[in-house]
Scaffold this motif. Structure first.
Motif, PDB file in Angstrom:
ATOM      1  N   PHE A 242       8.742  61.171 -44.466  1.00 58.63           N
ATOM      2  CA  PHE A 242      10.022  60.566 -44.815  1.00 58.63           C
ATOM      3  C   PHE A 242      11.053  61.571 -45.346  1.00 58.63           C
ATOM      4  O   PHE A 242      11.949  61.197 -46.098  1.00 58.63           O
ATOM      5  N   ALA A 243      10.929  62.831 -44.964  1.00 61.36           N
ATOM      6  CA  ALA A 243      11.913  63.829 -45.396  1.00 61.36           C
ATOM      7  C   ALA A 243      13.294  63.448 -44.873  1.00 61.36           C
ATOM      8  O   ALA A 243      13.437  63.019 -43.736  1.00 61.36           O
TER       9      ALA A 243
ATOM     10  N   CYS B 177      13.997  61.917 -41.182  1.00 65.03           N
ATOM     11  CA  CYS B 177      15.361  61.475 -40.869  1.00 65.03           C
ATOM     12  C   CYS B 177      15.448  60.004 -40.462  1.00 65.03           C
ATOM     13  O   CYS B 177      16.352  59.606 -39.726  1.00 65.03           O
ATOM     14  N   ALA B 178      14.543  59.180 -40.970  1.00 67.24           N
ATOM     15  CA  ALA B 178      14.496  57.767 -40.574  1.00 67.24           C
ATOM     16  C   ALA B 178      15.799  57.034 -40.870  1.00 67.24           C
ATOM     17  O   ALA B 178      16.190  56.158 -40.119  1.00 67.24           O
ATOM     18  N   GLY B 179      16.479  57.361 -41.934  1.00 65.76           N
ATOM     19  CA  GLY B 179      17.729  56.674 -42.266  1.00 65.76           C
ATOM     20  C   GLY B 179      18.896  57.634 -42.404  1.00 65.76           C
ATOM     21  O   GLY B 179      19.883  57.312 -43.053  1.00 65.76           O
TER      22      GLY B 179
ATOM     23  N   GLU C 165      10.260  65.678 -31.874  1.00 67.31           N
ATOM     24  CA  GLU C 165      10.660  64.322 -31.444  1.00 67.31           C
ATOM     25  C   GLU C 165       9.603  63.308 -31.845  1.00 67.31           C
ATOM     26  O   GLU C 165       9.926  62.206 -32.293  1.00 67.31           O
ATOM     27  N   SER C 166       8.331  63.679 -31.715  1.00 63.69           N
ATOM     28  CA  SER C 166       7.260  62.738 -32.043  1.00 63.69           C
ATOM     29  C   SER C 166       7.129  62.509 -33.545  1.00 63.69           C
ATOM     30  O   SER C 166       6.498  61.542 -33.966  1.00 63.69           O
TER      31      SER C 166
ATOM     32  N   GLU D   9      10.548  56.290 -36.673  1.00 61.22           N
ATOM     33  CA  GLU D   9      10.781  55.204 -35.726  1.00 61.22           C
ATOM     34  C   GLU D   9      12.067  54.488 -36.127  1.00 61.22           C
ATOM     35  O   GLU D   9      12.278  54.151 -37.281  1.00 61.22           O
ATOM     36  N   GLY D  10      12.920  54.304 -35.175  1.00 63.56           N
ATOM     37  CA  GLY D  10      14.198  53.671 -35.453  1.00 63.56           C
ATOM     38  C   GLY D  10      15.262  54.631 -35.954  1.00 63.56           C
ATOM     39  O   GLY D  10      16.391  54.225 -36.201  1.00 63.56           O
TER      40      GLY D  10
END
Length: 145
Positions: free
Chosen positions: A27-28, A48-50, A72-73, A77-78
């Motif tokens: 969650f960095a 970079c999730a948000g 990329e993997s 997600e999202g």
């Protein structure tokens, strides 16, 4: 900000649980809204999730198995970010941030490490990609009212 940790050996994504072996554990830059960061090692899963602003520069290193595809993997997600080649601003950002990092390394007598970091900064387009938020962060077809 510069995150200086690097993998000690090639990545083994086939082992599962990527966070165990990542330099950043997950969650960095999750809710990054501005600023700049350089990650020299594995950003870990769900990065970079948000992210809605700023830029994150991520190291690519085929020897470690840290390719663009591996990054990329790891993207959350999202996550509404793209991994792009460095543009002119990105080149300047990486050079500036790594230059400051090299000064700090020299201040603690880590001269050979400072030189290695400066060699990365000399060819940033070869060693880094950038995570940039997409302009549209929400799906306009979904009403939130």
């Amino acid at each position: 900000m510069v995150v200086g940790g690097e993998p000690r050996e090639p990545l083994r994504d086939d082992l599962g649980c990527r966070a165990d072996r990542a330099n950043l554990k997950g969650f960095a830059f999750e809710y990054m809204t501005a600023g700049r960061a350089v990650v020299l090692g594995d950003p870990g899963p769900w990065f970079c999730a948000g992210q809605t602003g700023g830029r994150v520069y991520l190291r690519v290193n085929d020897t470690w198995g840290l390719s663009r595809e591996a990054l990329e993997s790891r993207r959350g997600e999202g996550a509404k970010v793209s991994l792009d080649d460095l543009d002119t601003e990105g080149v300047l950002d990486v050079q500036e941030l790594l230059g400051h990092y090299a000064v700090e390394l020299r201040s603690t007598q880590q001269d050979s490490e400072a030189e290695r970091i400066l060699s990365l900064a000399a060819e940033p387009q070869r060693h880094f990609v950038m995570s940039v938020p997409q302009k549209e962060q929400t799906d306009p077809s979904i009403s939130t009212e």
